[in-house]
Design a protein around this motif. Structure first.
Motif, mmCIF file in Angstrom:
data_model
loop_
_atom_site.group_PDB
_atom_site.id
_atom_site.type_symbol
_atom_site.label_atom_id
_atom_site.label_comp_id
_atom_site.label_asym_id
_atom_site.label_seq_id
_atom_site.Cartn_x
_atom_site.Cartn_y
_atom_site.Cartn_z
ATOM 1 N N GLY A 238 -12.017 2.018 -2.003
ATOM 2 C CA GLY A 238 -12.510 1.627 -0.435
ATOM 3 C C GLY A 238 -11.173 0.656 0.427
ATOM 4 N N GLU A 239 -10.519 1.066 -0.132
ATOM 5 C CA GLU A 239 -9.051 0.228 1.161
ATOM 6 C C GLU A 239 -8.101 1.667 1.569
ATOM 7 O OE1 GLU A 239 -7.157 -2.721 -1.496
ATOM 8 O OE2 GLU A 239 -8.896 -3.748 -1.713
ATOM 9 N N LEU A 240 -8.804 2.305 1.162
ATOM 10 C CA LEU A 240 -8.211 4.155 1.652
ATOM 11 C C LEU A 240 -8.865 4.190 3.298
ATOM 12 C CD1 LEU A 240 -5.996 6.024 1.094
ATOM 13 C CD2 LEU A 240 -7.599 7.161 -0.185
ATOM 14 N N ASP A 241 -7.745 4.032 3.952
ATOM 15 C CA ASP A 241 -8.445 3.252 5.461
ATOM 16 C C ASP A 241 -7.819 4.439 6.183
ATOM 17 O OD1 ASP A 241 -6.080 2.720 6.120
ATOM 18 O OD2 ASP A 241 -6.635 0.331 6.298
ATOM 19 N N GLU A 242 -8.125 5.030 7.546
ATOM 20 C CA GLU A 242 -7.696 5.951 8.035
ATOM 21 C C GLU A 242 -6.452 6.008 7.930
ATOM 22 O OE1 GLU A 242 -8.893 8.590 9.025
ATOM 23 O OE2 GLU A 242 -10.628 8.176 7.983
ATOM 24 N N ASP A 243 -4.947 4.666 8.713
ATOM 25 C CA ASP A 243 -4.191 4.329 9.526
ATOM 26 C C ASP A 243 -3.125 4.922 8.023
ATOM 27 O OD1 ASP A 243 -5.181 3.156 11.354
ATOM 28 O OD2 ASP A 243 -4.681 0.291 10.036
ATOM 29 N N LEU A 244 -3.787 4.393 6.392
ATOM 30 C CA LEU A 244 -2.965 4.817 5.502
ATOM 31 C C LEU A 244 -3.257 6.768 5.835
ATOM 32 C CD1 LEU A 244 -4.176 2.672 2.822
ATOM 33 C CD2 LEU A 244 -2.280 2.925 3.115
ATOM 34 N N ILE A 245 -4.237 7.231 5.888
ATOM 35 C CA ILE A 245 -4.215 8.590 5.323
ATOM 36 C C ILE A 245 -3.331 9.219 7.013
ATOM 37 C CG2 ILE A 245 -5.919 10.569 6.204
ATOM 38 C CD1 ILE A 245 -8.024 8.580 5.045
ATOM 39 N N SER A 246 -3.261 8.598 7.950
ATOM 40 C CA SER A 246 -3.012 9.197 8.761
ATOM 41 C C SER A 246 -1.492 8.917 8.569
ATOM 42 C CB SER A 246 -2.790 8.262 10.699
ATOM 43 O OG SER A 246 -3.112 7.600 10.231
ATOM 44 N N GLN A 247 -0.903 7.740 8.249
ATOM 45 C CA GLN A 247 0.774 7.694 8.096
ATOM 46 C C GLN A 247 0.986 8.624 6.670
ATOM 47 O OE1 GLN A 247 1.076 3.464 7.795
ATOM 48 N NE2 GLN A 247 3.612 3.823 7.601
ATOM 49 N N TYR A 248 0.682 8.567 6.012
ATOM 50 C CA TYR A 248 1.304 8.904 4.836
ATOM 51 C C TYR A 248 0.760 10.849 3.804
ATOM 52 C CZ TYR A 248 3.395 4.226 4.422
ATOM 53 O OH TYR A 248 3.936 3.903 4.735
ATOM 54 N N LEU A 249 -0.892 10.991 4.224
ATOM 55 C CA LEU A 249 -1.283 11.666 3.632
ATOM 56 C C LEU A 249 -1.704 12.855 4.452
ATOM 57 C CD1 LEU A 249 -4.208 9.689 1.961
ATOM 58 C CD2 LEU A 249 -2.124 10.038 1.217
ATOM 59 N N THR A 250 -1.565 12.490 5.632
ATOM 60 C CA THR A 250 -2.097 13.944 6.385
ATOM 61 C C THR A 250 -0.703 14.558 7.199
ATOM 62 O OG1 THR A 250 -2.252 12.370 8.831
ATOM 63 C CG2 THR A 250 -4.418 13.055 7.767
ATOM 64 N N VAL A 251 -0.580 16.093 7.682
ATOM 65 C CA VAL A 251 0.401 16.875 7.746
ATOM 66 C C VAL A 251 0.887 16.494 9.743
ATOM 67 C CG1 VAL A 251 1.830 18.874 7.339
ATOM 68 C CG2 VAL A 251 -0.037 18.389 5.659
#
Length: 231
Positions: free
Chosen positions: A218-231
């Motif tokens: 539940g702590e996997l938020d948009e900031d982490l996704i955009s910083q480390y997961l999206t290309v």
């Protein structure tokens, strides 16, 4: 269940894993995430004894795992499904499944009923060669082969890669069942966010060979996704 401490690994002069710390609790599904090339599969290779580590420690249960010795992992109760499935295409489904039995104790050399309960299609195709199966069926075979060991820890590297959506959904349901009903521990490498949110309780994110974030799913938020997961 599994604890990785201060792990470092090199390919030649290239430093690939940097002081990696990770703790995988028993009876949970933990997802290891990150962009391509950040060290996820390398870390799994170290855990499985397929790659040499420079320093650090890997502890499974109460045992420190030796460098190398991949065959010992299976005997300790670690099942591994590598990226790309790596089944034997010229062997039958039955022969592929039976490979896992070579590490079992005498008198237990039998494919568990659970494998066919989870993947009934495999029972129907026991005489068919692995290379003749569809991609989704090959993935089911690869997972089934790992489950033959009746592992306490199941490691899955990109199980959704290149397979049809209905099989992806089925694999997600199976992971959930293994965790919730059988109290199995699962370490999952996956990049499909919807799949991760449906199956995992915990996450770690890797970037450039380091673990840079972890927590409850539940702590996997948009900031982490955009910083480390999206290309």
């Amino acid at each position: 269940m599994l604890k990785v401490s201060q792990l470092n690994q090199y390919y030649g002069e290239s430093h690939t894993l940097w002081d990696v710390d990770m703790e995988i609790p028993k009876g949970k599904c933990t997802c290891l995430m990150g962009r391509n090339g950040v060290g996820k599969t390398t870390l799994l290779g170290c855990i499985m004894g397929l790659l040499k580590t420079e320093s650090g420690e890997i502890v499974f249960g109460d045992k420190t795992l030796p460098v190398g010795g991949a065959e010992q992992r299976a005997g300790l109760g670690i099942g591994y499904v590598p990226q790309g499935r790596q089944i034997f295409p010229l062997l039958t489904v039955a022969e592929n499944l039976s490979i896992g039995l070579t590490t079992m104790k005498k008198g237990k050399e039998k494919i568990p009923d659970l494998v066919f309960e989870l993947f009934p299609v495999l029972k129907e195709m026991m005489k068919r060669r692995g290379g003749d199966l569809s991609g989704g069926q090959q993935q089911q075979l690869a997972i089934g082969r790992a489950l033959v060991l009746q592992p306490s820890l199941l490691i899955l590297d990109e199980p959704c890669e290149g397979i049809q959506p209905n099989i992806v959904h089925e694999i997600g349901e199976i992971i959930t069942r293994l965790v919730e009903e059988l109290n199995m521990t699962v370490l999952l490498v996956e990049q499909k966010l919807h799949f991760v949110r449906q199956t995992a309780q915990l996450f770690y994110i890797m970037d450039r060979g380091r673990c840079v974030a972890n927590g409850d799913i539940g702590e996997l938020d948009e900031d982490l996704i955009s910083q480390y997961l999206t290309v």
